[in-house]
Design an enzyme around this catalytic site. Structure first.
Site, PDB file in Angstrom:
ATOM      1  N   ARG A  79       0.852  -1.185   0.000  1.00 51.93           N
ATOM      2  CA  ARG A  79       0.000   0.000   0.000  1.00 51.93           C
ATOM      3  C   ARG A  79       0.888   1.236   0.000  1.00 51.93           C
ATOM      4  O   ARG A  79       1.919   1.256   0.681  1.00 51.93           O
ATOM      5  CB  ARG A  79      -0.909   0.033   1.234  1.00 51.93           C
ATOM      6  CG  ARG A  79      -2.151  -0.825   1.121  1.00 51.93           C
ATOM      7  CD  ARG A  79      -3.167  -0.246   0.127  1.00 51.93           C
ATOM      8  NE  ARG A  79      -4.382  -1.050   0.071  1.00 51.93           N
ATOM      9  CZ  ARG A  79      -4.618  -2.040  -0.796  1.00 51.93           C
ATOM     10  NH1 ARG A  79      -3.719  -2.369  -1.691  1.00 51.93           N
ATOM     11  NH2 ARG A  79      -5.757  -2.707  -0.775  1.00 51.93           N
ATOM     12  N   GLU A 129      -3.784   7.577  -4.462  1.00 54.28           N
ATOM     13  CA  GLU A 129      -4.135   7.107  -5.812  1.00 54.28           C
ATOM     14  C   GLU A 129      -5.471   7.690  -6.248  1.00 54.28           C
ATOM     15  O   GLU A 129      -6.377   7.809  -5.430  1.00 54.28           O
ATOM     16  CB  GLU A 129      -4.218   5.584  -5.803  1.00 54.28           C
ATOM     17  CG  GLU A 129      -2.881   4.942  -5.492  1.00 54.28           C
ATOM     18  CD  GLU A 129      -2.975   3.431  -5.355  1.00 54.28           C
ATOM     19  OE1 GLU A 129      -4.018   2.846  -5.706  1.00 54.28           O
ATOM     20  OE2 GLU A 129      -1.998   2.840  -4.886  1.00 54.28           O
ATOM     21  N   HIS A 173      -1.107   0.774 -10.138  1.00 51.79           N
ATOM     22  CA  HIS A 173      -1.725  -0.226  -9.258  1.00 51.79           C
ATOM     23  C   HIS A 173      -2.317  -1.401 -10.065  1.00 51.79           C
ATOM     24  O   HIS A 173      -3.531  -1.634 -10.050  1.00 51.79           O
ATOM     25  CB  HIS A 173      -2.814   0.408  -8.380  1.00 51.79           C
ATOM     26  CG  HIS A 173      -3.105  -0.412  -7.149  1.00 51.79           C
ATOM     27  ND1 HIS A 173      -3.560   0.123  -5.983  1.00 51.79           N
ATOM     28  CD2 HIS A 173      -3.003  -1.741  -6.909  1.00 51.79           C
ATOM     29  CE1 HIS A 173      -3.734  -0.827  -5.082  1.00 51.79           C
ATOM     30  NE2 HIS A 173      -3.408  -1.990  -5.630  1.00 51.79           N
TER      31      HIS A 173
HETATM   32  O1  A2R Z   1       3.299  -8.624  11.117  1.00 52.72           O
HETATM   33  P1  A2R Z   1       2.980 -10.046  10.818  1.00 52.72           P
HETATM   34  O2  A2R Z   1       3.967 -10.985  11.416  1.00 52.72           O
HETATM   35  O3  A2R Z   1       1.534 -10.381  11.086  1.00 52.72           O
HETATM   36  O4  A2R Z   1       3.195 -10.165   9.228  1.00 52.72           O
HETATM   37  C1  A2R Z   1       2.312  -9.604   8.304  1.00 52.72           C
HETATM   38  C2  A2R Z   1       2.826  -8.265   7.779  1.00 52.72           C
HETATM   39  N1  A2R Z   1       2.353  -7.135   8.609  1.00 52.72           N
HETATM   40  C3  A2R Z   1       3.172  -6.250   9.188  1.00 52.72           C
HETATM   41  N2  A2R Z   1       4.503  -6.115   9.174  1.00 52.72           N
HETATM   42  C4  A2R Z   1       5.032  -5.104   9.888  1.00 52.72           C
HETATM   43  N3  A2R Z   1       4.306  -4.217  10.595  1.00 52.72           N
HETATM   44  C5  A2R Z   1       2.953  -4.316  10.646  1.00 52.72           C
HETATM   45  N4  A2R Z   1       2.225  -3.438  11.366  1.00 52.72           N
HETATM   46  C6  A2R Z   1       2.322  -5.363   9.913  1.00 52.72           C
HETATM   47  N5  A2R Z   1       1.049  -5.765   9.745  1.00 52.72           N
HETATM   48  C7  A2R Z   1       1.091  -6.843   8.953  1.00 52.72           C
HETATM   49  O5  A2R Z   1       2.299  -8.160   6.448  1.00 52.72           O
HETATM   50  C8  A2R Z   1       2.331 -10.461   7.042  1.00 52.72           C
HETATM   51  O6  A2R Z   1       3.589 -11.056   6.855  1.00 52.72           O
HETATM   52  C9  A2R Z   1       2.102  -9.475   5.927  1.00 52.72           C
HETATM   53  C10 A2R Z   1       0.702  -9.562   5.335  1.00 52.72           C
HETATM   54  O7  A2R Z   1       0.529 -10.842   4.835  1.00 52.72           O
HETATM   55  P2  A2R Z   1      -0.921 -11.470   4.546  1.00 52.72           P
HETATM   56  O8  A2R Z   1      -1.848 -11.100   5.626  1.00 52.72           O
HETATM   57  O9  A2R Z   1      -0.699 -12.916   4.223  1.00 52.72           O
HETATM   58  O10 A2R Z   1      -1.421 -10.678   3.273  1.00 52.72           O
HETATM   59  P3  A2R Z   1      -1.103 -10.930   1.717  1.00 52.72           P
HETATM   60  O11 A2R Z   1      -2.147 -11.780   1.126  1.00 52.72           O
HETATM   61  O12 A2R Z   1       0.326 -11.342   1.556  1.00 52.72           O
HETATM   62  O13 A2R Z   1      -1.278  -9.441   1.182  1.00 52.72           O
HETATM   63  C11 A2R Z   1      -0.436  -8.389   1.662  1.00 52.72           C
HETATM   64  C12 A2R Z   1      -0.842  -7.021   1.152  1.00 52.72           C
HETATM   65  C13 A2R Z   1      -2.325  -6.672   1.242  1.00 52.72           C
HETATM   66  O14 A2R Z   1      -2.718  -6.276   2.528  1.00 52.72           O
HETATM   67  C14 A2R Z   1      -2.474  -5.548   0.253  1.00 52.72           C
HETATM   68  O15 A2R Z   1      -2.137  -4.327   0.852  1.00 52.72           O
HETATM   69  C15 A2R Z   1      -1.427  -5.903  -0.793  1.00 52.72           C
HETATM   70  O16 A2R Z   1      -0.563  -6.901  -0.221  1.00 52.72           O
HETATM   71  O17 A2R Z   1      -2.082  -6.442  -1.926  1.00 52.72           O
END
Ligand code: A2R
Length: 322
Positions: free
Chosen positions: A233, A262, A280
């Site tokens: 993002r 965007e 995007h």
């Molecule tokens: O923080 P963790 O261990 O829950 O890892 C998640 C990480 N994440 C963060 N890292 C650092 N600081 C944060 N505040 C934080 N919040 C979340 O982002 C996890 O490794 C990753 C998200 O992975 P998934 O939930 O599996 O989402 P996916 O399908 O990989 O999609 C990621 C993003 C979407 O949210 C859209 O913004 C974009 O890719 O399409």
């Protein structure tokens, strides 16, 4: 029995409207049209199919006393106030997995384009400069020997990591928690990750928790050979700090598929020839967008038929239809 009423917000593939219309009474509203929806209609709507660029915020949710479910088109759902939905017992779903490989492909393409200046090289050819001036200049960067730091080793991050391994890159990562199922070195701070790599792949979600976390200090830690690629993002990167870091040579380059506001992209970024900018398009093939659309439809159908969502988000994991 009367069909449940669904509000479609923003854009979605045609199959979403077609399929929803067979099972529900469907209303539509685009960006800027939500305010004008009548209280009567909003009170009847039980489900939202939300596309990009139309926020499902507290103000809208409070106007919808009958709302049961928000089915978001996309894996990122920062435009939906999911925490507030959780408080109100409203289910939120997103579209994970079906776009993972597509976004990882785009991310890797963007990385290669950025490292080897492939957009600028193509513009050079199209402008007739190859014929007139000779070969395109050698690129200062190469993918060879690079270390890829992944911010957000989730579903998409892991798919990018697998591609990076095949390209011979060392992979490291940062997130809030260390994964127990991978051997990639973990860094418990983003700055630590940036110090240990020269290429930062941002694939973390948007929202307040990640706003501007790729800041001046992180960019300085990445260093003068540093390249940032963002497919997560736009809000995750402090955009003015990135522009400054690119302008003064704090880092070498950036490949961006997402931006803070965007579809507005800072002119300063457009003015830099070596930076690669995409509108995007991470998941934007017909194949993948249709699969995402199908999952939106399937979540709504499952909710109103069986009383359970297929892919609820973390903030509303236990919401069951009352
Ligand atoms: O923080 P963790 O261990 O829950 O890892 C998640 C990480 N994440 C963060 N890292 C650092 N600081 C944060 N505040 C934080 N919040 C979340 O982002 C996890 O490794 C990753 C998200 O992975 P998934 O939930 O599996 O989402 P996916 O399908 O990989 O999609 C990621 C993003 C979407 O949210 C859209 O913004 C974009 O890719 O399409």
């Amino acid at each position: 029995m009367a069909l449940a009423e669904i509000l479609m917000l923003g854009r979605a593939p045609a199959i979403v409207g077609e399929q929803l219309s067979r099972q529900f009474t469907v209303h539509r509203a685009g960006p800027g049209e939500v305010e004008a929806l009548s209280p009567d209609l909003l009170s009847r709507v039980r489900g939202i199919a939300s596309g990009a660029h139309v926020p499902v915020n507290r103000a809208l949710i409070e106007r919808m006393p009958g709302l049961e479910i928000v089915a978001n088109f996309g894996v990122g759902y920062d435009s939906v106030d999911a925490a507030f939905c959780g408080e109100r017992g409203i289910c939120v779903t997103n579209t994970p997995d079906v776009l993972t490989e597509e976004v990882a492909d785009t991310a890797f393409g963007l990385l290669l384009m950025t490292v080897r200046q492939l957009s600028a090289a193509e513009r050079y050819l199209r402008a007739g400069r190859w014929e007139a001036e000779g070969p395109y200049p050698l690129t200062p960067a190469t993918l060879r020997g690079r270390t890829l730091g992944i911010l957000g080793l989730g579903r998409i991050g892991l798919a990018i990591a697998r591609r990076a391994e095949a390209f011979g890159l060392e992979v490291r990562y940062h997130g809030r928690t260390q994964r127990t199922d991978v051997d990639y070195p973990y860094h418990d701070t983003l700055e630590g990750l940036a110090r240990a790599c020269d290429t930062l792949m941002v694939v973390a979600p948007g929202g307040e928790a990640t706003r501007g976390i790729v800041d001046r200090r992180v960019l300085e830690a990445l260093g003068p050979e540093g390249i940032v690629v963002n497919v997560g993002r736009g809000t995750v990167i402090d955009e003015p700090a990135l522009v400054a870091a690119l302008q003064d040579g704090t880092i070498l380059s950036a490949g961006l598929d997402v931006f803070e506001k965007e579809p507005k992209v800072p002119q300063a970024l457009k003015d830099m020839e070596h930076v690669v900018l995409l509108p995007h398009v991470g998941s934007a093939s017909r194949h993948t967008r249709d699969r995402m659309g199908q999952l939106v439809v399937d979540n709504l159908a499952s909710w109103f038929r069986d009383g359970r969502p297929l892919t609820p988000v973390a903030e509303t994991p236990f919401v069951a239809k009352g």
